[in-house]
Design a protein around this motif. Structure first.
Motif, short mmCIF file in Angstrom:
data_model
loop_
_atom_site.label_atom_id
_atom_site.label_comp_id
_atom_site.label_asym_id
_atom_site.label_seq_id
_atom_site.Cartn_x
_atom_site.Cartn_y
_atom_site.Cartn_z
N SER A 211 0.86 -1.19 0.00
CA SER A 211 0.00 0.00 0.00
C SER A 211 0.89 1.23 0.00
CB SER A 211 -0.90 0.00 1.24
OG SER A 211 -1.64 1.20 1.32
N PHE B 269 1.13 5.48 -0.38
CA PHE B 269 0.31 6.67 -0.23
C PHE B 269 1.10 7.92 -0.55
CE2 PHE B 269 -2.29 9.91 1.82
CZ PHE B 269 -3.57 9.49 1.47
N GLY C 232 -2.84 0.90 8.18
CA GLY C 232 -2.67 -0.08 7.12
C GLY C 232 -1.81 -1.25 7.55
N TYR D 237 -0.90 -5.06 5.77
CA TYR D 237 -0.29 -4.54 4.55
C TYR D 237 1.16 -4.12 4.77
CZ TYR D 237 -4.97 -4.36 2.51
OH TYR D 237 -6.22 -4.70 2.04
N VAL E 1 3.33 -1.12 4.05
CA VAL E 1 2.86 0.24 3.85
C VAL E 1 4.03 1.19 3.62
CG1 VAL E 1 1.58 2.16 4.88
CG2 VAL E 1 0.83 -0.19 5.29
N TYR F 43 -1.45 -1.29 -4.13
CA TYR F 43 -2.56 -0.37 -3.95
C TYR F 43 -1.96 1.03 -3.81
CZ TYR F 43 -5.74 -4.25 -2.58
OH TYR F 43 -6.50 -5.39 -2.55
N GLY G 297 -2.76 5.25 -3.17
CA GLY G 297 -3.74 6.21 -2.70
C GLY G 297 -3.07 7.55 -2.52
N ARG H 171 -5.60 -1.42 -6.57
CA ARG H 171 -6.64 -0.54 -6.05
C ARG H 171 -6.14 0.90 -6.09
NH1 ARG H 171 -11.06 -0.89 -1.49
NH2 ARG H 171 -11.23 -2.98 -2.36
N SER I 122 -7.14 4.63 -4.20
CA SER I 122 -7.98 5.31 -3.21
C SER I 122 -7.71 6.81 -3.25
CB SER I 122 -7.76 4.75 -1.81
OG SER I 122 -6.40 4.81 -1.42
N TRP J 68 -11.42 3.89 6.32
CA TRP J 68 -10.15 3.57 5.63
C TRP J 68 -10.08 2.10 5.26
CZ3 TRP J 68 -6.67 6.32 9.84
CH2 TRP J 68 -6.81 7.70 9.72
N SER K 249 -9.29 1.72 1.51
CA SER K 249 -7.88 1.45 1.22
C SER K 249 -7.36 0.12 1.73
CB SER K 249 -7.02 2.56 1.85
OG SER K 249 -7.29 3.81 1.28
N PHE K 250 -7.93 -0.42 2.80
CA PHE K 250 -7.35 -1.59 3.46
C PHE K 250 -8.37 -2.71 3.69
CE2 PHE K 250 -5.10 2.19 5.38
CZ PHE K 250 -3.93 2.08 4.61
#
Length: 349
Positions: A100, A102, A120, A125, A127, A214, A216, A236, A238, A343, A347-348
């Motif tokens: 993930s 961000f 996360g 995840y 992160v 993912y 975001g 994904r 977000s 979230w 996102s998670f």
């Protein structure tokens, strides 16, 4: 061209903005509460300034937190060197085997979304809060000077920040310093320095395994995440408080937003405060949510988070939780503590 804004300037701007935005529209009876909120936010901003200037890895509760300056991962990086924030999955939690990533908003660093990033990791995840060139808002750059007559400004500027390919005269970002270049260097660094934590699964050769990623972002970062989803097949996407790209000259959204999309609309999710005037740059309070539906194919009715899970199975969520705060408070609202269950949905999962 993106200016190199100092950390101290950014933090001071955040504190001043919060003072103006919160005090500007609250009732006198709320003054004591406002003061406590501002004191907390001011202390937090100073804490981030200190952590950015003197990064230190360690533990946060049951989590491992790594604060890694981008220059530590590549000799070609010297600016926008506030640390990446990295969290391996929490020990004892089933690993998702998903990365993930961000992207913070304009002038912000991963420290400001630390609570989100930690959450996360508690969900299993791997992160990363990525530090990248984000000194000026894209809407600011593309709505002034020669850029306002350049219909490709928004897309080419974002693509150059994402990939480092020389496409825009309004920003100067090479491959090494781009979002994707910095992410690749960071994952390579983690594979070497943190063997056994599973970072290697996110690379195939010397390329990112995007299907396991993912992405975001908040504000400006949401636009980069959205465009990356157009260009890459991601797990994904977000979007928080964005995408806000809007041409004042043309009174329209830039064309890239409706372009071909490799990541399907069913994998895009978003959250915004319904009265956010910063993200809804055009003045139309539905600018962002209309773009989610019409430009990114995010299906389902616009749904207020107060209805609770499963949010009408919508991919487009709004909140009214921060009502009564000023512009900046509404804009950062979706990234503040208390949204953990939302979230999870966005996102998670």
């Amino acid at each position: 061209m993106f200016s190199f804004v100092s950390c101290r300037y950014i933090q001071s701007f955040v504190i001043i903005s919060l003072l103006i935005s919160i005090l500007g529209c609250k009732k006198e009876s709320d003054d004591k509460k406002d003061f406590l909120n501002l004191l907390t936010l001011g202390l937090y901003a100073r804490s981030c300034a200190g952590q950015n200037a003197f990064p230190s890895s360690g533990t946060v509760g049951t989590l491992t937190r790594l604060q890694i300056p981008p220059s530590q991962t590549s000799s070609g990086i010297s600016n926008y060197n506030q640390p990446h924030y990295v969290f391996p999955p929490q020990s004892g939690v089933t690993k998702k085997n998903i990365l993930s990533v961000f992207y913070p908003g304009t002038g912000s660093s991963p420290c400001e979304v630390n609570t989100f990033l930690q959450h996360g990791a508690t969900r299993g995840y791997h992160v990363v809060g990525l530090s990248y060139p984000n000194g000026e808002a894209v809407n600011t750059v593309c709505n002034q000077g020669d850029a306002k007559s350049d219909s490709s400004c928004f897309e080419n500027l974002r693509k150059e920040v994402l990939t480092g390919v020389d496409l825009s005269p309004y920003v100067s970002v090479d491959v090494t310093n781009s979002i994707e270049g910095r992410l690749l260097s960071l994952i390579q660094y983690l594979i070497q320095s943190r063997p056994g934590e599973g970072w290697d699964q996110f690379l195939t050769g010397n390329q990112m395994n995007w299907s396991l990623v993912y992405v975001g972002g908040h504000s400006q970062g949401s636009g980069h995440a959205a465009l990356q989803g157009k260009n890459r097949t991601l797990g994904r996407v977000s979007l928080y408080s964005g995408v806000s790209d809007y041409s004042i000259k043309d009174s329209n959204l830039p064309s890239w937003m409706g372009g071909t999309q490799n990541t399907p609309g069913s994998s895009y999710y978003g959250l915004i405060h319904e009265n956010d005037p910063i993200a809804n740059f055009s003045g139309n309070s539905n600018q962002v949510t209309n773009a989610w539906l019409n430009q990114f194919s995010m299906t389902g009715p616009i749904t207020n988070t107060n209805v609770g899970l499963p949010f009408n199975n919508s991919r487009s969520l709004v909140t009214t939780v921060c009502n009564g705060m000023g512009s900046f408070g509404l804009h950062i609202c979706p990234m503040t503590n208390g949204f953990q269950s939302i979230w999870n949905y966005i996102s998670f999962p």
